[in-house]
Design a protein around this motif. Structure first.
Motif, PDB file in Angstrom:
ATOM      1  N   ILE A   1      24.506  50.714  71.630  1.00 29.68           N
ATOM      2  CA  ILE A   1      25.070  50.271  72.910  1.00 29.68           C
ATOM      3  C   ILE A   1      25.528  48.828  72.710  1.00 29.68           C
ATOM      4  O   ILE A   1      24.751  47.976  72.275  1.00 29.68           O
ATOM      5  CB  ILE A   1      24.018  50.360  74.048  1.00 29.68           C
ATOM      6  CG1 ILE A   1      23.533  51.810  74.226  1.00 29.68           C
ATOM      7  CG2 ILE A   1      24.555  49.791  75.353  1.00 29.68           C
ATOM      8  CD1 ILE A   1      24.553  52.788  74.758  1.00 29.68           C
ATOM      9  N   THR A   2      26.800  48.557  73.019  1.00 26.19           N
ATOM     10  CA  THR A   2      27.339  47.244  72.677  1.00 26.19           C
ATOM     11  C   THR A   2      27.679  46.397  73.901  1.00 26.19           C
ATOM     12  O   THR A   2      28.018  45.226  73.770  1.00 26.19           O
ATOM     13  CB  THR A   2      28.616  47.399  71.824  1.00 26.19           C
ATOM     14  OG1 THR A   2      29.530  48.208  72.545  1.00 26.19           O
ATOM     15  CG2 THR A   2      28.306  48.045  70.487  1.00 26.19           C
ATOM     16  N   ALA A   3      27.602  46.995  75.094  1.00 24.10           N
ATOM     17  CA  ALA A   3      27.915  46.232  76.310  1.00 24.10           C
ATOM     18  C   ALA A   3      26.847  46.533  77.354  1.00 24.10           C
ATOM     19  O   ALA A   3      26.160  47.559  77.271  1.00 24.10           O
ATOM     20  CB  ALA A   3      29.283  46.633  76.836  1.00 24.10           C
ATOM     21  N   LEU A   4      26.705  45.662  78.337  1.00 22.24           N
ATOM     22  CA  LEU A   4      25.734  45.916  79.398  1.00 22.24           C
ATOM     23  C   LEU A   4      26.307  46.964  80.346  1.00 22.24           C
ATOM     24  O   LEU A   4      27.416  46.796  80.856  1.00 22.24           O
ATOM     25  CB  LEU A   4      25.435  44.627  80.173  1.00 22.24           C
ATOM     26  CG  LEU A   4      24.739  43.528  79.377  1.00 22.24           C
ATOM     27  CD1 LEU A   4      24.424  42.340  80.280  1.00 22.24           C
ATOM     28  CD2 LEU A   4      23.466  44.052  78.732  1.00 22.24           C
ATOM     29  N   PRO A   5      25.567  48.032  80.581  1.00 23.67           N
ATOM     30  CA  PRO A   5      26.073  49.099  81.445  1.00 23.67           C
ATOM     31  C   PRO A   5      26.250  48.618  82.892  1.00 23.67           C
ATOM     32  O   PRO A   5      25.474  47.789  83.367  1.00 23.67           O
ATOM     33  CB  PRO A   5      24.979  50.172  81.376  1.00 23.67           C
ATOM     34  CG  PRO A   5      24.039  49.746  80.314  1.00 23.67           C
ATOM     35  CD  PRO A   5      24.225  48.310  80.057  1.00 23.67           C
TER      36      PRO A   5
ATOM     37  N   THR B   1      15.117  38.040  68.896  1.00 29.03           N
ATOM     38  CA  THR B   1      15.951  37.922  70.083  1.00 29.03           C
ATOM     39  C   THR B   1      15.059  38.091  71.308  1.00 29.03           C
ATOM     40  O   THR B   1      14.364  39.094  71.426  1.00 29.03           O
ATOM     41  CB  THR B   1      17.027  39.028  70.093  1.00 29.03           C
ATOM     42  OG1 THR B   1      17.724  38.972  68.853  1.00 29.03           O
ATOM     43  CG2 THR B   1      17.992  38.847  71.238  1.00 29.03           C
ATOM     44  N   PHE B   2      15.047  37.118  72.182  1.00 33.61           N
ATOM     45  CA  PHE B   2      14.264  37.286  73.413  1.00 33.61           C
ATOM     46  C   PHE B   2      14.842  36.464  74.559  1.00 33.61           C
ATOM     47  O   PHE B   2      15.478  35.440  74.353  1.00 33.61           O
ATOM     48  CB  PHE B   2      12.790  36.935  73.187  1.00 33.61           C
ATOM     49  CG  PHE B   2      12.543  35.493  72.863  1.00 33.61           C
ATOM     50  CD1 PHE B   2      12.726  35.020  71.577  1.00 33.61           C
ATOM     51  CD2 PHE B   2      12.126  34.607  73.842  1.00 33.61           C
ATOM     52  CE1 PHE B   2      12.509  33.681  71.272  1.00 33.61           C
ATOM     53  CE2 PHE B   2      11.899  33.261  73.548  1.00 33.61           C
ATOM     54  CZ  PHE B   2      12.094  32.810  72.250  1.00 33.61           C
ATOM     55  N   LEU B   3      14.597  36.975  75.752  1.00 32.98           N
ATOM     56  CA  LEU B   3      15.122  36.356  76.968  1.00 32.98           C
ATOM     57  C   LEU B   3      14.199  35.251  77.446  1.00 32.98           C
ATOM     58  O   LEU B   3      12.989  35.305  77.215  1.00 32.98           O
ATOM     59  CB  LEU B   3      15.179  37.403  78.095  1.00 32.98           C
ATOM     60  CG  LEU B   3      16.032  38.636  77.886  1.00 32.98           C
ATOM     61  CD1 LEU B   3      15.727  39.652  78.984  1.00 32.98           C
ATOM     62  CD2 LEU B   3      17.513  38.255  77.927  1.00 32.98           C
TER      63      LEU B   3
ATOM     64  N   LEU C   1      25.263  43.682  71.160  1.00 36.48           N
ATOM     65  CA  LEU C   1      24.524  43.664  72.420  1.00 36.48           C
ATOM     66  C   LEU C   1      23.970  42.256  72.687  1.00 36.48           C
ATOM     67  O   LEU C   1      23.942  41.793  73.836  1.00 36.48           O
ATOM     68  CB  LEU C   1      23.390  44.699  72.407  1.00 36.48           C
ATOM     69  CG  LEU C   1      22.716  44.907  73.759  1.00 36.48           C
ATOM     70  CD1 LEU C   1      23.689  45.470  74.793  1.00 36.48           C
ATOM     71  CD2 LEU C   1      21.504  45.826  73.637  1.00 36.48           C
ATOM     72  N   GLY C   2      23.557  41.582  71.636  1.00 36.35           N
ATOM     73  CA  GLY C   2      23.085  40.202  71.777  1.00 36.35           C
ATOM     74  C   GLY C   2      24.164  39.316  72.390  1.00 36.35           C
ATOM     75  O   GLY C   2      23.892  38.515  73.285  1.00 36.35           O
ATOM     76  N   ARG C   3      25.395  39.491  71.911  1.00 40.83           N
ATOM     77  CA  ARG C   3      26.495  38.685  72.460  1.00 40.83           C
ATOM     78  C   ARG C   3      26.744  39.022  73.933  1.00 40.83           C
ATOM     79  O   ARG C   3      26.974  38.140  74.757  1.00 40.83           O
ATOM     80  CB  ARG C   3      27.776  38.907  71.642  1.00 40.83           C
ATOM     81  CG  ARG C   3      27.806  38.100  70.339  1.00 40.83           C
ATOM     82  CD  ARG C   3      29.205  38.087  69.738  1.00 40.83           C
ATOM     83  NE  ARG C   3      29.705  39.418  69.422  1.00 40.83           N
ATOM     84  CZ  ARG C   3      29.473  40.057  68.262  1.00 40.83           C
ATOM     85  NH1 ARG C   3      28.774  39.458  67.305  1.00 40.83           N
ATOM     86  NH2 ARG C   3      29.951  41.261  68.051  1.00 40.83           N
ATOM     87  N   ALA C   4      26.666  40.325  74.257  1.00 42.89           N
ATOM     88  CA  ALA C   4      26.877  40.729  75.651  1.00 42.89           C
ATOM     89  C   ALA C   4      25.788  40.128  76.548  1.00 42.89           C
ATOM     90  O   ALA C   4      26.062  39.666  77.667  1.00 42.89           O
ATOM     91  CB  ALA C   4      26.867  42.256  75.759  1.00 42.89           C
ATOM     92  N   LEU C   5      24.563  40.101  76.039  1.00 39.44           N
ATOM     93  CA  LEU C   5      23.461  39.528  76.815  1.00 39.44           C
ATOM     94  C   LEU C   5      23.640  38.029  76.997  1.00 39.44           C
ATOM     95  O   LEU C   5      23.382  37.477  78.062  1.00 39.44           O
ATOM     96  CB  LEU C   5      22.136  39.771  76.094  1.00 39.44           C
ATOM     97  CG  LEU C   5      21.451  41.089  76.393  1.00 39.44           C
ATOM     98  CD1 LEU C   5      20.313  41.323  75.418  1.00 39.44           C
ATOM     99  CD2 LEU C   5      20.938  41.076  77.833  1.00 39.44           C
ATOM    100  N   GLN C   6      24.121  37.403  75.931  1.00 36.98           N
ATOM    101  CA  GLN C   6      24.315  35.971  76.004  1.00 36.98           C
ATOM    102  C   GLN C   6      25.404  35.620  77.018  1.00 36.98           C
ATOM    103  O   GLN C   6      25.280  34.644  77.760  1.00 36.98           O
ATOM    104  CB  GLN C   6      24.687  35.431  74.628  1.00 36.98           C
ATOM    105  CG  GLN C   6      24.453  33.961  74.511  1.00 36.98           C
ATOM    106  CD  GLN C   6      24.566  33.492  73.077  1.00 36.98           C
ATOM    107  OE1 GLN C   6      25.392  34.003  72.324  1.00 36.98           O
ATOM    108  NE2 GLN C   6      23.740  32.541  72.702  1.00 36.98           N
TER     109      GLN C   6
END
Ligand code: FAD
Length: 451
Positions: free
Chosen positions: A122-126, A320-322, A143-148
């Motif tokens: 999964i590469t983008a936030l749904p 990777t963590f929020l 996905l990391g980039r999308a989260l960022q």
């Protein structure tokens, strides 16, 4: 649509899927392996243990991680079932046959008619639906980039630079003292926000020698070292020059030792409060790649820390963590997109067991939400609740670093049960209190998810 989508079939995602499937929900696990690999995983199996084969202590009366095991077992955890079935002899620890363990989890989930495993990254936030994101410390780059992009650069970390964390009650305040540098801060509490440990010249020189001699760990292949700016390991600072630390994190300026007001310390080690309860302190600027055994030996040379008990030791690795205290609500949902719930190491817990435990709770919270059956909050007195409370509110957001479960996260005991009792008694009282709180929480869901 009542389908629950889970991104990542690791420790957290597998347990979340199991909890939701048992409640009768349709579950899709989106797992990128084996198509897309990480530097640590070796197989395409679900719940793969990437390093050690241990779930640590199984002692549920004296150990916080053992207590998590107990609570997970009460909640019908699949990972605990698999671990128990494939247990290897290891004294008081729960060590397992790693291949049999992850095969057990994979086959059990794949055999359920309401669980689908979809092999994709999964590469983008749904944008819609019910989702749990449990992509772990090695979340894929896309996905990391999308989260960022969603959370901002400050709020998503790609490396851990962990300073060791010490239990407050193990610090010798006969040697250390409370004071912030130059007494900074508006209130008295802020002016006393730090604990200071003084060093004489001899102490300092011996400490530098010990740092330089200590055994260090190496980076894994595939872990870049691009994090170095701003968070150099202390031993690397010491290698750059014997005085570097004394002009960096150990500078003795702006501080007066009330135990010896006439004697200016040669260097000072500072500890900063790490949680709202004030039970944990981190050693400021002391991220390190020293091996665990070496760290304990070296840090106990610091005056005031001779008997220090560590809630966690320092480290630096890819993770990777929020920044969960600012980003997640008490239900582990992203505040800006509440249809996305997070679980596992990406929420800022550390360890196989903690990650699986966060999956267990996220799965149950998602079930309650999808079925419209609200749940009482996860009790803070339980081990699960203490961890969730820490990551979503109790921890200091500024210095937030991933955390193992430990009794320092528990609300102190009060009244007759608290006070000056021995550690063994206190831990037993914590675990008794936790078990009762957890049993009540599970009982409230009994009709939706049978224990
Ligand atoms: P994981 O178990 O890693 O599961 C995440 C899953 O998400 C993976 O299967 C991954 O393939 C998948 N994924 C990632 N991105 C995507 C995407 N975009 N789309 C779809 N799928 C995706 N803890 C311990 O207790 N003991 C140890 O010895 C230990 N050693 C570790 C060693 C290393 C090198 C690392 C990185 C971590 C280690 N940990 C250890 C810490 C941590 O507890 C484990 O990594 C644990 O597996 C975390 O569980 P999780 O479910 O959050 O993530």
């Amino acid at each position: 649509d009542k389908t629950l989508h889970i991104v990542g079939g690791g420790m957290a995602g597998s347990e979340a899927a199991w909890q939701a499937a048992r409640a009768g929900l349709d579950v899709v696990i989106h797992e990128m392996r084996p198509k897309v690999e990480t530097f640590a995983h070796q197989t395409g199996n679900l719940a793969e243990m990437v390093c050690s084969n241990s779930f640590r202590s199984d002692d549920h009366e004296q150990n916080a991680v053992g207590l998590l095991h107990w609570e997970m077992r009460q909640a019908g955890s699949l990972l605990m079932q698999a671990a128990t079935a494939h247990r290897l002899p290891a004294g008081g620890a729960l060590a397992v046959d790693r291949d049999a363990f992850s095969a057990h989890v994979t086959e059990t989930l794949r055999a359920l008619p309401n669980v689908t495993v979809s092999s994709e990254e999964i590469t983008a936030l749904p944008d819609q639906g019910h989702w749990i994101i449990a992509t772990g410390p090695l979340t894929s780059d896309a996905l990391g980039r999308a989260l960022q992009a969603e959370t901002g650069t400050e709020a998503l970390a790609f490396f851990d630079a962990i300073a060791p964390i010490v239990h407050h009650d193990s610090i010798d305040m006969g040697k250390a003292w409370l004071q912030s540098r130059y007494d900074k801060g508006e209130t008295e509490a802020e002016q006393k926000a730090y604990i200071n440990c003084p060093m004489t010249r001899d102490d300092y020189e011996a400490f530098i020698d010990a740092l330089l001699a200590a055994e260090k760990t190496q980076f894994h292949e595939g872990e870049t070292a691009g994090y170095f700016d701003g968070c150099l390991p202390i031993e690397v600072m010491a290698e750059r020059g014997r005085e570097t630390l004394r002009h960096g994190p150990m500078k003795p300026v702006g501080l007066t030792n009330p135990h010896q007001p006439d004697q200016k310390p040669y260097a000072v080690v500072q500890l900063r409060r790490d949680n709202a309860l004030g039970t944990l302190y981190n050693i400021v600027g002391f991220q390190t790649k020293m091996k665990y055994g070496a760290q304990t030996e070296v840090f106990r040379r610091i005056p005031g820390l001779e008997n220090a008990q560590f809630a966690r030791l320092g480290g630096i690795h890819r993770n990777t963590f929020l920044n969960s205290p600012t980003l997640l609500d008490a239900q582990m949902r992203l505040r800006s997109r509440p249809h996305l719930r997070f679980a596992g190491q990406i929420t800022g817990v550390e360890g196989y067991v903690e990650s699986a435990a966060m999956g267990l709770v996220a799965g149950r919270l998602a079930v309650a939400e999808i079925l419209g059956q609200p749940l009482p909050p996860v009790p803070q007195d339980s081990a699960h609740g203490a961890l969730i409370h820490h990551i979503t509110g109790g921890a200091e957001a500024k210095s937030f670093q991933p955390m193992n479960v430990n009794f320092g996260l528990f609300q102190p005991l009060t009244g007759l049960r608290g006070g000056r009792r021995g550690r063994k008694d206190r831990y037993k009282a914590y675990t008794d209190r936790a078990k009762a709180a957890w049993a009540d929480w599970l009982a409230a869901q009994e009709e939706v998810i049978p224990a």
